[in-house]
Design a protein around this motif. Structure first.
Motif, PDB file in Angstrom:
ATOM      1  N   PRO A 107       0.830  -1.205   0.000  1.00  0.00           N
ATOM      2  CA  PRO A 107       0.000   0.000   0.000  1.00  0.00           C
ATOM      3  C   PRO A 107       0.869   1.262   0.000  1.00  0.00           C
ATOM      4  N   SER A 108       0.438   2.219  -0.761  1.00  0.00           N
ATOM      5  CA  SER A 108       1.179   3.467  -0.852  1.00  0.00           C
ATOM      6  C   SER A 108       0.356   4.591  -0.226  1.00  0.00           C
ATOM      7  N   THR A 109       0.976   5.339   0.635  1.00  0.00           N
ATOM      8  CA  THR A 109       0.285   6.469   1.263  1.00  0.00           C
ATOM      9  C   THR A 109       0.531   7.759   0.485  1.00  0.00           C
ATOM     10  N   ARG A 110       1.348   7.669  -0.532  1.00  0.00           N
ATOM     11  CA  ARG A 110       1.716   8.871  -1.288  1.00  0.00           C
ATOM     12  C   ARG A 110       0.501   9.520  -1.961  1.00  0.00           C
ATOM     13  N   PHE A 111      -0.355   8.717  -2.564  1.00  0.00           N
ATOM     14  CA  PHE A 111      -1.524   9.258  -3.247  1.00  0.00           C
ATOM     15  C   PHE A 111      -2.813   8.680  -2.671  1.00  0.00           C
ATOM     16  N   ALA A 112      -2.847   8.446  -1.379  1.00  0.00           N
ATOM     17  CA  ALA A 112      -4.004   7.832  -0.728  1.00  0.00           C
ATOM     18  C   ALA A 112      -5.273   8.677  -0.860  1.00  0.00           C
ATOM     19  N   HIS A 113      -5.112   9.974  -1.004  1.00  0.00           N
ATOM     20  CA  HIS A 113      -6.272  10.861  -1.077  1.00  0.00           C
ATOM     21  C   HIS A 113      -6.923  10.875  -2.459  1.00  0.00           C
ATOM     22  N   ILE A 114      -6.290  10.259  -3.468  1.00  0.00           N
ATOM     23  CA  ILE A 114      -6.830  10.244  -4.827  1.00  0.00           C
ATOM     24  C   ILE A 114      -7.575   8.938  -5.053  1.00  0.00           C
ATOM     25  N   LYS A 115      -8.819   9.011  -5.496  1.00  0.00           N
ATOM     26  CA  LYS A 115      -9.633   7.837  -5.774  1.00  0.00           C
ATOM     27  C   LYS A 115      -9.736   7.648  -7.276  1.00  0.00           C
ATOM     28  N   LEU A 116      -9.662   6.394  -7.719  1.00  0.00           N
ATOM     29  CA  LEU A 116      -9.766   6.086  -9.133  1.00  0.00           C
ATOM     30  C   LEU A 116     -11.216   5.910  -9.543  1.00  0.00           C
ATOM     31  N   ALA A 117     -11.524   6.239 -10.784  1.00  0.00           N
ATOM     32  CA  ALA A 117     -12.880   6.037 -11.311  1.00  0.00           C
ATOM     33  C   ALA A 117     -13.129   4.546 -11.504  1.00  0.00           C
ATOM     34  N   ARG A 118     -14.366   4.154 -11.404  1.00  0.00           N
ATOM     35  CA  ARG A 118     -14.706   2.731 -11.605  1.00  0.00           C
ATOM     36  C   ARG A 118     -15.560   2.573 -12.804  1.00  0.00           C
TER      37      ARG A 118
END
Length: 56
Positions: free
Chosen positions: A45-56
């Motif tokens: 798991p990466s915390t670097r971009f944890a705030h960005i959610k991917l589209a589904r």
């Protein structure tokens, strides 16, 4: 040739493991790195971009 809803419903999505393997092997070919190491890195798991959610 036309596609119908029946033929589209028969397709199944690739597993998460298959996607990780494909990304790792593609990256390994381009960069010359080891596939297993890249797969390991992708699973962590990466915390670097944890705030960005991917589209589904």
């Amino acid at each position: 040739m036309t596609t119908t809803k029946a033929t589209q419903a028969q397709r199944k999505k690739p597993s998460q493991k298959a996607v990780l393997r494909a990304v790792a092997s593609s990256t390994a070919v381009e960069t010359g790195q080891n596939v297993a190491q890249l797969e390991q890195k992708l699973r962590q798991p990466s915390t670097r971009f944890a705030h960005i959610k991917l589209a589904r």
